[in-house]
Scaffold this motif. Structure first.
Motif, PDB file in Angstrom:
ATOM      1  N   ARG A 193      -7.552  -2.605   9.334  1.00 54.31           N
ATOM      2  CA  ARG A 193      -6.859  -1.422   8.813  1.00 54.31           C
ATOM      3  C   ARG A 193      -6.193  -1.680   7.468  1.00 54.31           C
ATOM      4  N   GLY A 194      -6.292  -2.907   6.965  1.00 49.05           N
ATOM      5  CA  GLY A 194      -5.711  -3.228   5.663  1.00 49.05           C
ATOM      6  C   GLY A 194      -4.196  -3.108   5.635  1.00 49.05           C
ATOM      7  N   LEU A 195      -3.558  -3.484   6.740  1.00 54.44           N
ATOM      8  CA  LEU A 195      -2.106  -3.338   6.845  1.00 54.44           C
ATOM      9  C   LEU A 195      -1.451  -4.706   7.013  1.00 54.44           C
ATOM     10  N   ILE A 196      -0.459  -4.955   6.201  1.00 59.98           N
ATOM     11  CA  ILE A 196       0.346  -6.168   6.312  1.00 59.98           C
ATOM     12  C   ILE A 196       1.752  -5.748   6.712  1.00 59.98           C
ATOM     13  N   ILE A 197       2.281  -6.403   7.729  1.00 58.73           N
ATOM     14  CA  ILE A 197       3.636  -6.124   8.193  1.00 58.73           C
ATOM     15  C   ILE A 197       4.500  -7.321   7.845  1.00 58.73           C
ATOM     16  N   GLU A 198       5.541  -7.057   7.104  1.00 59.65           N
ATOM     17  CA  GLU A 198       6.483  -8.086   6.674  1.00 59.65           C
ATOM     18  C   GLU A 198       7.808  -7.832   7.373  1.00 59.65           C
TER      19      GLU A 198
ATOM     20  N   LEU B  83       7.906   0.200  16.647  1.00 57.17           N
ATOM     21  CA  LEU B  83       6.549   0.265  17.186  1.00 57.17           C
ATOM     22  C   LEU B  83       5.867   1.586  16.829  1.00 57.17           C
ATOM     23  N   ILE B  84       6.613   2.670  16.873  1.00 58.59           N
ATOM     24  CA  ILE B  84       6.059   3.970  16.483  1.00 58.59           C
ATOM     25  C   ILE B  84       5.666   3.956  15.005  1.00 58.59           C
ATOM     26  N   THR B  85       6.496   3.365  14.165  1.00 59.05           N
ATOM     27  CA  THR B  85       6.207   3.266  12.730  1.00 59.05           C
ATOM     28  C   THR B  85       4.949   2.443  12.487  1.00 59.05           C
ATOM     29  N   ILE B  86       4.825   1.323  13.181  1.00 59.43           N
ATOM     30  CA  ILE B  86       3.634   0.483  13.022  1.00 59.43           C
ATOM     31  C   ILE B  86       2.401   1.231  13.486  1.00 59.43           C
ATOM     32  N   TRP B  87       2.491   1.874  14.625  1.00 61.14           N
ATOM     33  CA  TRP B  87       1.348   2.633  15.149  1.00 61.14           C
ATOM     34  C   TRP B  87       0.914   3.720  14.161  1.00 61.14           C
ATOM     35  N   ALA B  88       1.877   4.433  13.614  1.00 62.89           N
ATOM     36  CA  ALA B  88       1.565   5.491  12.644  1.00 62.89           C
ATOM     37  C   ALA B  88       0.896   4.902  11.409  1.00 62.89           C
ATOM     38  N   ALA B  89       1.362   3.761  10.948  1.00 55.62           N
ATOM     39  CA  ALA B  89       0.760   3.113   9.772  1.00 55.62           C
ATOM     40  C   ALA B  89      -0.665   2.685  10.071  1.00 55.62           C
ATOM     41  N   LEU B  90      -0.918   2.221  11.276  1.00 52.94           N
ATOM     42  CA  LEU B  90      -2.273   1.830  11.655  1.00 52.94           C
ATOM     43  C   LEU B  90      -3.213   3.029  11.760  1.00 52.94           C
ATOM     44  N   GLU B  91      -2.659   4.173  12.112  1.00 61.49           N
ATOM     45  CA  GLU B  91      -3.463   5.387  12.258  1.00 61.49           C
ATOM     46  C   GLU B  91      -3.794   6.052  10.915  1.00 61.49           C
ATOM     47  N   GLU B  92      -3.009   5.737   9.882  1.00 57.77           N
ATOM     48  CA  GLU B  92      -3.240   6.356   8.565  1.00 57.77           C
ATOM     49  C   GLU B  92      -4.596   5.969   8.027  1.00 57.77           C
ATOM     50  N   THR B  93      -5.259   6.937   7.440  1.00 57.12           N
ATOM     51  CA  THR B  93      -6.525   6.649   6.767  1.00 57.12           C
ATOM     52  C   THR B  93      -6.403   7.077   5.325  1.00 57.12           C
TER      53      THR B  93
ATOM     54  N   ASP C  22       3.541  -8.509  -3.254  1.00 54.74           N
ATOM     55  CA  ASP C  22       3.082  -7.190  -2.817  1.00 54.74           C
ATOM     56  C   ASP C  22       2.080  -6.600  -3.800  1.00 54.74           C
ATOM     57  N   GLU C  23       2.349  -6.721  -5.089  1.00 55.50           N
ATOM     58  CA  GLU C  23       1.431  -6.197  -6.105  1.00 55.50           C
ATOM     59  C   GLU C  23       0.058  -6.843  -5.973  1.00 55.50           C
ATOM     60  N   LYS C  24       0.028  -8.140  -5.777  1.00 51.43           N
ATOM     61  CA  LYS C  24      -1.239  -8.856  -5.633  1.00 51.43           C
ATOM     62  C   LYS C  24      -1.986  -8.385  -4.390  1.00 51.43           C
ATOM     63  N   LEU C  25      -1.289  -8.308  -3.264  1.00 52.79           N
ATOM     64  CA  LEU C  25      -1.934  -7.888  -2.017  1.00 52.79           C
ATOM     65  C   LEU C  25      -2.398  -6.438  -2.085  1.00 52.79           C
ATOM     66  N   GLU C  26      -1.604  -5.576  -2.704  1.00 56.33           N
ATOM     67  CA  GLU C  26      -1.999  -4.175  -2.850  1.00 56.33           C
ATOM     68  C   GLU C  26      -3.214  -4.041  -3.766  1.00 56.33           C
ATOM     69  N   SER C  27      -3.316  -4.913  -4.780  1.00 58.85           N
ATOM     70  CA  SER C  27      -4.485  -4.883  -5.660  1.00 58.85           C
ATOM     71  C   SER C  27      -5.751  -5.289  -4.900  1.00 58.85           C
ATOM     72  N   LEU C  28      -5.582  -5.982  -3.781  1.00 56.06           N
ATOM     73  CA  LEU C  28      -6.714  -6.365  -2.937  1.00 56.06           C
ATOM     74  C   LEU C  28      -7.004  -5.324  -1.860  1.00 56.06           C
ATOM     75  N   GLY C  29      -6.243  -4.222  -1.881  1.00 52.68           N
ATOM     76  CA  GLY C  29      -6.500  -3.118  -0.962  1.00 52.68           C
ATOM     77  C   GLY C  29      -5.627  -3.073   0.276  1.00 52.68           C
ATOM     78  N   TYR C  30      -4.622  -3.928   0.355  1.00 51.10           N
ATOM     79  CA  TYR C  30      -3.737  -3.926   1.518  1.00 51.10           C
ATOM     80  C   TYR C  30      -2.543  -3.009   1.300  1.00 51.10           C
ATOM     81  N   ARG C  31      -2.027  -2.466   2.405  1.00 53.65           N
ATOM     82  CA  ARG C  31      -0.782  -1.703   2.380  1.00 53.65           C
ATOM     83  C   ARG C  31       0.291  -2.586   2.993  1.00 53.65           C
TER      84      ARG C  31
END
Length: 69
Positions: free
Chosen positions: A8-13, A58-68, A32-41
């Protein structure tokens, strides 16, 4: 980087206090700029929020994973 979902291209910090200082913020912004340039959120969650509101986190993470894009 604490957790990553490559599919899903998601990084959780998970951020502690050190991220609130200038040096920590500068380091985080560059990374963050480097990772975002590689397509990660990036999704930043504080330790404090995890301790106080794990269900909301957990709801926030789930919502982020569902985003397209």
């Amino acid at each position: 980087m604490d957790f990553i979902c490559i599919e899903r291209g998601l990084i959780i910090e998970v951020d502690g206090r050190q991220h609130g200082y200038d040096e920590g913020r500068t380091h985080d912004e560059k990374r963050d700029e480097k990772l975002e340039s590689l397509g990660y959120r990036m999704l930043r969650i504080s330790n404090r929020e995890i301790n106080r509101n794990i269900n909301g986190v957990l709801i926030t993470i789930w919502a982020a994973l569902e985003e397209t894009d």
